[in-house]
Design an enzyme around this catalytic site. Structure first.
Site, PDB file in Angstrom:
ATOM      1  N   GLU A 141       0.667  -0.952   0.171  1.00  0.00           N
ATOM      2  CA  GLU A 141       0.387  -0.152  -0.065  1.00  0.00           C
ATOM      3  C   GLU A 141       0.822   0.860  -0.220  1.00  0.00           C
ATOM      4  OE1 GLU A 141      -3.288  -0.436  -0.549  1.00  0.00           O
ATOM      5  OE2 GLU A 141      -2.836  -2.329  -0.609  1.00  0.00           O
ATOM      6  N   ASP A 210       4.166  -4.377  -6.262  1.00  0.00           N
ATOM      7  CA  ASP A 210       4.861  -5.297  -6.064  1.00  0.00           C
ATOM      8  C   ASP A 210       6.216  -5.313  -6.089  1.00  0.00           C
ATOM      9  OD1 ASP A 210       2.151  -6.869  -5.808  1.00  0.00           O
ATOM     10  OD2 ASP A 210       2.470  -7.990  -7.389  1.00  0.00           O
TER      11      ASP A 210
END
Length: 490
Positions: A141, A210
């Site tokens: 996040e 990622d």
């Protein structure tokens, strides 16, 4: 106890969507009307200015506070802050002043939106078996924030109308606020692209998050392998739930190839396995009691785990049992387990605070006060200790002392609405009516209710003499509120 969004909450969510669309349209349309071509993303000259990001962030938090049950347990909140700010120095964030929120929902979910808002569900603790897995979601996040994915998602809409862009923002925010599909439906209804293209674009952002998230984890001394492990947990949950897509996966598309890709990336980082902190498992078990169907069931679960030959995290399991005893009002048994844990860990704050909570529940305020004052002397300004000491004073009828503690905490953590509510209660007990009005005003400001905040401060102002310094401070605060109301009405 498990909490779900009720029909009433969904109706309220639709109302919030309308308000957000109107608000954000007002803020965005003038900015976009200045040029037919949207500016490049990046820095202060990006599509979303710092001011607009902050306004969006404030609106998100106000909406969350109004429409969604949150967890404000000081121990859990303090842990979340500590692990997040362990990651922050390794994240390429322009704004490192974050606001954290824990949604009281047992599903897996997390989100990040402009203005530095990072939220997780309580259910993330339940489903992440290790601290590395939990931290991987936070790192992911933070990567979304650092890469301006929210603004870049908007940039793709440069051929659409400003109202469409505003509707998309409102939808994205709303899905974070309500943890429902209402916001996603709003996005789908206002975009000038197919859902297939929307998901393809999202997957590109997910892949980037990622990669950056794993870099954040490795740099912070945590294990990047926690990310593919967490993804596999989510995939298993997805298979178990069948056609009902988990909340997190509805906004974070996940495929088997993406899981494989993150495993490949994680294998490129050298190093030994990173051990979890004990604190993570203490908080995990604390929330397991919170979400248990009953305290009795939680007690049986922890007793069963402790009966195993070689249980992992023995002290954390015993702590969970003590919390379950506390929840079941078996205060003597909870106190016994916690004192035994403290014998082996004399300075552990979580054990001290939880024992103090048990003593307060048992109305043994003197013992709780003594324990917490000693702990606070060793850990000045510690949030959970200070808050629990304030609760001991409040329970014992010492409103003025509680108010002093809570006022300092509210100064340090002004975004915590619970502190302002408790401060108003303490000031009322101390018969400080001006203090009650001022605390309530700050609470209403956090809720986005400027009119009620203004009314509270005017009532406080009426009580004070014209020459009072406090009256001048209140007048200045009223001026700030008036400016915000004028800006909202433009």
């Amino acid at each position: 106890m498990k909490h779900t969004i009720s029909r009433l909450a969904n109706c309220r969510a639709i109302h919030i969507l309308v308000l957000l669309t109107a608000l954000l349209s007002t803020a965005i349309i003038p900015a976009l009307a200045q040029s037919q071509n949207l500016p490049d993303i990046g820095g202060n000259g990006g599509l979303l200015s710092d001011q607009l990001e902050n306004e969006i962030g404030q609106q998100v938090m106000s909406s969350i506070r109004r429409s969604t049950r949150t967890i404000q347990d000081p121990l859990v909140y303090d842990y979340l802050g500590n692990i997040t700010y362990r990651l922050v120095p390794s994240a390429p964030l322009e704004n490192r002043d974050l606001q954290l929120v824990i949604i009281d929902n047992s599903a897996i979910n997390a989100f990040a939106v402009p203005g530095g808002i990072v939220g997780v569900n309580g259910g993330l603790f339940l489903n992440a078996a290790t601290e590395q897995q939990f931290a991987s979601v936070l790192a992911h996040e933070l990567a979304h924030l650092s890469q301006h994915h929210f603004a870049r998602r908007m940039e793709q809409q440069e051929t659409t109308t400003p109202l469409t862009v505003a509707g998309m923002i409102a939808g994205i925010i709303l899905s974070a606020v309500t943890q429902s599909d209402i916001g996603l439906a709003a996005i789908a209804g206002t975009q000038a692209m197919t859902m297939q293209n929307m998901l393809a674009y999202s997957r590109a952002h997910e892949k980037e998050a990622d990669r950056v998230g794993m870099e954040i984890l490795a740099s912070a001394g945590l294990d990047p392998r926690g990310m593919p492990e967490m993804f596999e947990i989510m995939m298993r949950r997805n298979r178990l739930q069948g056609n009902r897509l988990p909340e997190y996966l509805s906004t974070h598309p996940l495929t088997q190839s993406r899981v494989a890709d993150t495993w490949n990336r994680a294998s490129q980082y050298s190093g030994q396995r990173v051990a979890d902190s004990q604190e993570y498992h203490l908080m995990r078990h604390r929330l397991q009691v919170h979400y248990a169907k009953s305290p009795e069931l939680a007690i049986r679960t922890f007793e069963s785990e402790l009966e195993k030959d070689d249980p992992d995290h023995l002290e954390a399991l015993r702590y969970g049992l003590a919390v379950a005893y506390q929840e079941n009002r078996e205060y003597d048994r909870a106190e016994q387990v916690l004192r035994e844990l403290l014998d082996g860990n004399p300075g552990r704050i979580t054990f001290q605070v939880t024992l103090a909570e048990v003593l307060i529940d048992h109305e043994n305020y003197d013992s709780a006060r003594e324990l917490l004052k000693q702990a606070l002397a060793r850990n000045p300004e510690n949030y959970p200790i200070s808050y629990t000491l304030a609760m001991a004073e409040l329970g014992d009828g010492n409103g003025a002392t509680a108010a002093d503690l809570l006022e300092e905490l509210a100064r340090q953590h002004p975004e915590q609405e619970l502190l302002w509510l408790k401060l108003a209660e303490a000031e009322g007990m101390a018969r400080n009516i001006v203090g009650v009005h001022r605390a309530r005003a700050e609470y209403y400001l956090l809720m986005g209710d400027l009119t009620s905040a203004q009314r509270q401060l005017r009532q406080a102002q009426d009580i004070l003499p014209a020459s009072s310094t406090e009256r001048q401070v209140i007048s200045e605060r009223l001026g700030e509120i008036s400016e915000r109301m004028q800006a909202r009405n433009r």
